[in-house]
Design an enzyme around this catalytic site. Structure first.
Site, PDB file in Angstrom:
ATOM      1  CG  ASN A  84       0.765 -14.034   2.930  1.00  0.00           C
ATOM      2  OD1 ASN A  84       1.197 -13.360   3.847  1.00  0.00           O
ATOM      3  ND2 ASN A  84      -0.445 -13.809   2.387  1.00  0.00           N
ATOM      4  CB  SER A 133      -3.426  -8.888   7.463  1.00  0.00           C
ATOM      5  OG  SER A 133      -2.523  -9.962   7.606  1.00  0.00           O
ATOM      6  CG  ASN A 172      -0.904 -13.923   7.713  1.00  0.00           C
ATOM      7  OD1 ASN A 172      -1.387 -14.999   8.063  1.00  0.00           O
ATOM      8  ND2 ASN A 172      -0.772 -13.566   6.456  1.00  0.00           N
ATOM      9  CB  THR A 198     -11.685  -9.517   0.101  1.00  0.00           C
ATOM     10  OG1 THR A 198     -11.140 -10.626  -0.625  1.00  0.00           O
ATOM     11  CG2 THR A 198     -13.139  -9.347  -0.145  1.00  0.00           C
ATOM     12  N   GLY A 243      -5.490 -15.931  -4.733  1.00  0.00           N
ATOM     13  CA  GLY A 243      -5.468 -16.566  -6.049  1.00  0.00           C
ATOM     14  C   GLY A 243      -6.821 -17.120  -6.428  1.00  0.00           C
TER      15      GLY A 243
HETATM   16  C1  LIG Z   1       2.647 -12.837  -0.087  1.00  0.00           C
HETATM   17  C2  LIG Z   1       1.488 -11.912   0.147  1.00  0.00           C
HETATM   18  C3  LIG Z   1       1.654 -10.816   0.984  1.00  0.00           C
HETATM   19  C4  LIG Z   1       0.581  -9.942   1.210  1.00  0.00           C
HETATM   20  N1  LIG Z   1       0.762  -8.871   2.030  1.00  0.00           N
HETATM   21  C5  LIG Z   1      -0.257  -7.999   2.204  1.00  0.00           C
HETATM   22  C6  LIG Z   1      -0.087  -6.842   2.999  1.00  0.00           C
HETATM   23  O1  LIG Z   1       1.000  -6.561   3.507  1.00  0.00           O
HETATM   24  N2  LIG Z   1      -1.144  -6.016   3.155  1.00  0.00           N
HETATM   25  C7  LIG Z   1      -2.369  -6.257   2.565  1.00  0.00           C
HETATM   26  O2  LIG Z   1      -3.303  -5.471   2.738  1.00  0.00           O
HETATM   27  N3  LIG Z   1      -2.564  -7.351   1.809  1.00  0.00           N
HETATM   28  C8  LIG Z   1      -1.548  -8.201   1.598  1.00  0.00           C
HETATM   29  N4  LIG Z   1      -1.733  -9.307   0.816  1.00  0.00           N
HETATM   30  C9  LIG Z   1      -3.073  -9.560   0.223  1.00  0.00           C
HETATM   31  C10 LIG Z   1      -3.191  -8.993  -1.207  1.00  0.00           C
HETATM   32  O3  LIG Z   1      -3.090  -7.603  -1.216  1.00  0.00           O
HETATM   33  C11 LIG Z   1      -4.545  -9.379  -1.822  1.00  0.00           C
HETATM   34  O4  LIG Z   1      -5.583  -8.806  -1.062  1.00  0.00           O
HETATM   35  C12 LIG Z   1      -4.746 -10.887  -1.882  1.00  0.00           C
HETATM   36  O5  LIG Z   1      -3.544 -11.558  -2.189  1.00  0.00           O
HETATM   37  C13 LIG Z   1      -5.798 -11.271  -2.914  1.00  0.00           C
HETATM   38  O6  LIG Z   1      -5.366 -10.919  -4.208  1.00  0.00           O
HETATM   39  P1  LIG Z   1      -4.787 -11.998  -5.244  1.00  0.00           P
HETATM   40  O7  LIG Z   1      -5.767 -13.130  -5.299  1.00  0.00           O
HETATM   41  O8  LIG Z   1      -4.613 -11.244  -6.527  1.00  0.00           O
HETATM   42  O9  LIG Z   1      -3.479 -12.454  -4.701  1.00  0.00           O
HETATM   43  C14 LIG Z   1      -0.675 -10.185   0.582  1.00  0.00           C
HETATM   44  C15 LIG Z   1      -0.822 -11.285  -0.268  1.00  0.00           C
HETATM   45  C16 LIG Z   1       0.244 -12.139  -0.504  1.00  0.00           C
HETATM   46  C17 LIG Z   1       0.053 -13.313  -1.427  1.00  0.00           C
END
Ligand SMILES: Cc1cc2nc3c(=O)[nH]c(=O)nc-3n(C[C@H](O)[C@H](O)[C@H](O)COP(=O)(O)O)c2cc1C
Length: 324
Positions: free
Chosen positions: A103, A169, A171, A231, A251
Site C-alpha cells: 500500500n 509509515s 507513505n 512493526t 503480510g
Molecule cells: C492498506 C494498509 C493501510 C495501512 N494503514 C496504516 C495506517 O494508517 N497507520 C498505521 O500505523 N499502519 C498502517 N498500516 C500498517 C498495518 O497497521 C500493519 O502494521 C502492517 O500491515 C503489518 O501487519 P500485517 O502484516 O498484518 O498486514 C496499513 C497497512 C495496510 C496494508
C-alpha cells in the site's frame, strides 16, 4: 481456507466493499467477546490478546463490527488533525500466492473532528479498549510535526484508551525521520503531557538497524512512552516481488522482520520490559501465528493482512484454538 469472494475483486474495490461483506459475517456471530488469556494493563481490560492493526478502520466507522468479529482491542487511524485524501495513483495491491499486501495510501482519513465523534458515539456499546493511532498531515513540515501530534493528543484525550504515535509509515514523506533521537523524544513528551494519563505507545518501522531501533526505544521510554507497536510495513522486498519499490509491504514477507524486531526489543529492554506493553504486528496470518508471537513475548498481537488472507473468522478461530 477456500478462496474468499473478495479475492476475485480488484484490490481497491474489495477494500471499499469490505465493511459490508464483513457485516454479513459479523451479524451471524455471537455477541460476546471471546475470552482467552485475559489481562488488565494500566486499568485497561483485554478479554483477549488479538486486535486489528492501524489502517483497517481509519475513521473509526466500524467499531461495533470489529467487536462482533471477536477482537480483544481495536486500533483506529492513522488520524491526522485535518481530513486528507489518499496519495495519487495506485495505492493498494495484493499478492495472493505470497500472501502479501502493498500500500501507498498516505493516511487518507476524514480528520480528527469527525473521527472523535465517531468514537464517542459508539463508546457506550464498546467493551474493548480503543487505541488511537495519530500522525501528522502531509502538509505539516517535519520541524513543526509536534504541533499535529500535540493537537491530536488533546483532541482524543477523552475518547482514546491509549495512543499510538505513528512515526513509521513509509507513505508520508519524511515521517520515518521522526523516529530519530532528536525528534522522537519531543513528540512523545508533548503527547504524553496532553494524553490525560492515557498510555502512549510508539509504532516503529521494521527497517531500522538494530542500533537505531534500540536508540528509538530508549528515547521514547525516557520521555514517557509505555509501550511499542512492532512493526509497521517494510520498504524491503522479497525476491521476485512485482510490487513497486516505493510503498509499504505487509503480510507473509514481513513476518521474519517483525519477529526479529520483537525479539531484539525484548532482549534490549531486559528488566525494563516488565510494565511495558509490547504489541506484535506483521505477517500474523493464522491462529498459530498469534500463539507464536505470544510465546515470543508479545503482550498483544494485531493483524491487518490476516483479515484479508484468512478472513473474518480469524479472531474467533484463534479463541477456539487457544481455548481448546
Ligand atoms: C492498506 C494498509 C493501510 C495501512 N494503514 C496504516 C495506517 O494508517 N497507520 C498505521 O500505523 N499502519 C498502517 N498500516 C500498517 C498495518 O497497521 C500493519 O502494521 C502492517 O500491515 C503489518 O501487519 P500485517 O502484516 O498484518 O498486514 C496499513 C497497512 C495496510 C496494508
Amino acid at each position: 481456507m477456500d478462496a474468499p469472494l473478495w479475492k476475485f475483486l480488484p484490490a481497491r474495490l474489495a477494500h471499499s466493499l469490505a465493511p459490508w461483506g464483513l457485516k454479513y459475517f459479523a451479524d451471524k456471530m455471537p455477541e460476546d467477546t471471546p475470552a482467552w488469556r485475559s489481562f488488565t494493563w494500566k486499568g485497561l481490560h483485554f478479554a483477549n490478546r488479538l486486535g486489528i492493526a492501524g489502517g483497517l478502520d481509519k475513521n473509526a466507522s466500524h467499531l461495533t463490527l470489529w467487536q462482533r468479529l471477536g477482537v480483544g482491542f481495536i486500533e483506529i487511524g492513522t488520524v491526522t488533525p485535518y481530513a486528507q485524501s489518499a496519495n495519487r495513483g495506485k495505492i493498494l495491491d495484493r499478492d495472493w500466492d505470497q500472501k502479501n499486501l502493498w500500500n501507498k495510501m498516505g493516511f487518507p482519513n476524514h480528520g480528527s473532528d469527525e473521527i472523535y465523534f465517531n468514537i464517542l458515539n459508539e463508546k457506550s456499546s464498546l467493551k474493548v479498549p480503543i487505541f488511537v493511532n495519530i500522525g501528522k498531515n502531509r502538509s505539516r513540515p517535519n520541524d513543526e510535526a509536534e504541533l499535529d501530534y500535540q493537537y491530536l493528543a488533546d483532541r482524543f484525550s477523552k475518547a482514546a484508551d491509549a495512543f499510538v504515535i505513528n512515526v513509521s509509515s513509509p507513505n508520508t514523506q519524511g515521517l520515518r525521520d521522526l523516529q530519530s533521537e532528536e525528534t522522537l523524544g519531543r513528540l512523545v513528551s508533548v503527547v504524553q503531557q496532553r494524553a490525560a494519563g492515557k498510555p502512549v505507545l510508539v509504532k516503529l518501522s521494521p527497517d531500522m538497524t538494530e542500533e537505531a531501533l534500540h536508540a528509538s526505544i530508549d528515547t521514547a521510554l525516557r520521555y514517557g512512552a509505555e509501550g511499542f507497536v512492532l512493526t509497521n510495513t517494510t520498504l524491503s522486498r522479497p525476491p521476485n516481488c512485482t510490487f513497486p519499490k516505493e510503498g509499504g509491504l505487509s503480510g507473509q514477507s514481513l513476518a521474519d522482520l517483525s519477529r526479529k524486531n520483537l525479539k531484539s526489543a525484548i532482549s534490549h529492554l531486559g528488566s525494563r520490559r516488565k510494565d511495558l506493553l509490547l504489541v506484535s504486528v506483521g505477517g500474523v496470518l493464522c491462529p498459530e501465528d498469534v500463539e507464536e508471537r505470544l510465546a515470543l513475548g508479545a503482550d498483544l498481537v494485531q493483524t491487518y493482512s490476516g483479515l484479508i488472507f484468512y478472513g473474518p473468522r480469524f479472531f474467533r478461530d484463534t479463541a477456539k484454538r487457544i481455548n481448546a
